[in-house]
Design an enzyme around this catalytic site. Sequence first.
Site, short mmCIF file in Angstrom:
data_model
loop_
_atom_site.label_atom_id
_atom_site.label_comp_id
_atom_site.label_asym_id
_atom_site.label_seq_id
_atom_site.Cartn_x
_atom_site.Cartn_y
_atom_site.Cartn_z
N LYS A 22 6.69 -10.01 24.46
CA LYS A 22 6.37 -10.77 25.68
C LYS A 22 7.42 -10.43 26.76
CE LYS A 22 2.72 -12.72 24.02
NZ LYS A 22 1.40 -12.32 24.53
N ARG B 90 10.87 -12.83 22.32
CA ARG B 90 11.03 -14.29 22.35
C ARG B 90 11.49 -14.88 21.02
NH1 ARG B 90 5.94 -15.90 26.31
NH2 ARG B 90 7.13 -15.58 28.24
N ARG C 83 9.83 -18.48 30.34
CA ARG C 83 9.59 -19.52 29.33
C ARG C 83 10.85 -19.79 28.50
NH1 ARG C 83 4.34 -20.51 30.49
NH2 ARG C 83 3.02 -18.68 30.73
N ASP D 153 2.26 -18.41 23.80
CA ASP D 153 3.32 -18.55 24.80
C ASP D 153 4.15 -19.83 24.61
OD1 ASP D 153 2.50 -16.21 26.00
OD2 ASP D 153 1.24 -17.21 27.50
#
Length: 456
Positions: A361, A365, A409, A334
């Site tokens: 995710k 990403r 994120r 992550d």
Amino acid sequence: MAHSPENTPRPLTAEPSRALTGHLRVPGDKSISHRSLIFGTLAVGETVITGLLEGDDVLATAEAMRRLGATVTREVDSHGKPVWHVWGVGVGGLKAPEEALDFGNAGTGARLVMGLVAGHPITATFIGDASLSKRPMGRVTTPLALMGATFQAREGTRLPLTLTGAPRTLPITYELPVASAQVKSAVLLAGLNAPGITTVIEPVPTRDHTERMLKAFGATVEIVPHGNKGGLEIRLTGEPELTPCPIIVPGDPSSAAFPVVAALITPGSEIIVEGITLNPHRAGLYTTLIEMGGDIEVMNQREEGGEPVADLRVRSSALKGVIVPPERAPSMIDEYPVLAIAAAFATGDTVMNGIHEMRVKESDRIAATAAGLRHNGVKVHETDDGMTVEGRAGHVDGGGTVTTHMDHRIAMAFLVMGLGAQKPVTVDDAAMIATSFPDFLPLMRRLGATFAGSGQ
Ligand code: S3P
């Protein structure tokens, strides 16, 4: 409230910052928080949880546990700290929920609870937001079908999906085709209500919070080495009576990653992050940042609630590019978006490979990070399973607007970039930050950061 397609996006801009200074505590670990509610539900009696992450993802799991029969309450103690109580129903004791279980943006909640429900002869419908409804669930439904569960989904194995657990769950031996703690945990949770031994083989180790919690609640779990790549075989004896155990959730190293990288790239900074877990299956980013020359001092190492915990002192540093070993990926999966930000400020290239999982995710990403870097004047070479970032030796232009694709994120990583860049960096929507780090903006402001826009 988190952003959903009906809600208006809330853009936010991070301004180039003065030095960041001070102490902070990041919220409780997301992985451990989900599991504490789930194991509390499976125990007989009351589980008391302190330090629970009160982000939207975890609150969705708390609500799902209520719908499955647990009593879940929140109180505030005499020091003003929230304490959560879960009165569990015991392994085998879940009731069929009357309404769909809505996991919002949370893959972990959805996948772990699918395993939980698959071990019970009940039917439940799983729904989520637009991002979660695009994510692959076949990785969980495949082993759970081998254990006897059946599924109905409108679109292959994506949400919305209705799951019916088998009248008698079958214990299986399952080798993970992808390095995923979520899949491992789903199989083990279903295996709790299966007679005999359920075995999960992981060719490369992944985060082990489920195994730690199973042991803490009194289940019999045997873990033995497998193969020659550090793999493990996890054998769980089914049908235990789980006994409640108080849980202290440590700080989340995946959330701490944002202030840590912000301090490294913002000249003159010195911060202390207190009480994060440095479980070896979660600490890959910190190993990598230290290899890049990051001035990170690990202090007060201790054990809390069965997890290794430490404080970090972080000072701004001249970073250099590195090759990140692909086998390290599960321990920092992550953290690659924010590592890519550190890499943009480093001298030389940073090579990140073996990270195809990043593509499934909360967003793709690799694509989202690469696009965001390019919009801010950083060159990046993208491959199917990795990316190489050309470091700008401390001088990142900034000035761009980044599309976050409903991914918390990506939003936090690029806000961090804006603090160290020459010009401000804008993210198109900051609302999803509430899924994992609701206090991100006030905590960063207390360190000295400046943000402007409607997404505050
Ligand atoms: C998690 C495992 C990881 C991670 C996710 C949380 C968990 O996913 O990306 O944020 O709590 O088990 P995978 O296990 O699918 O890699």
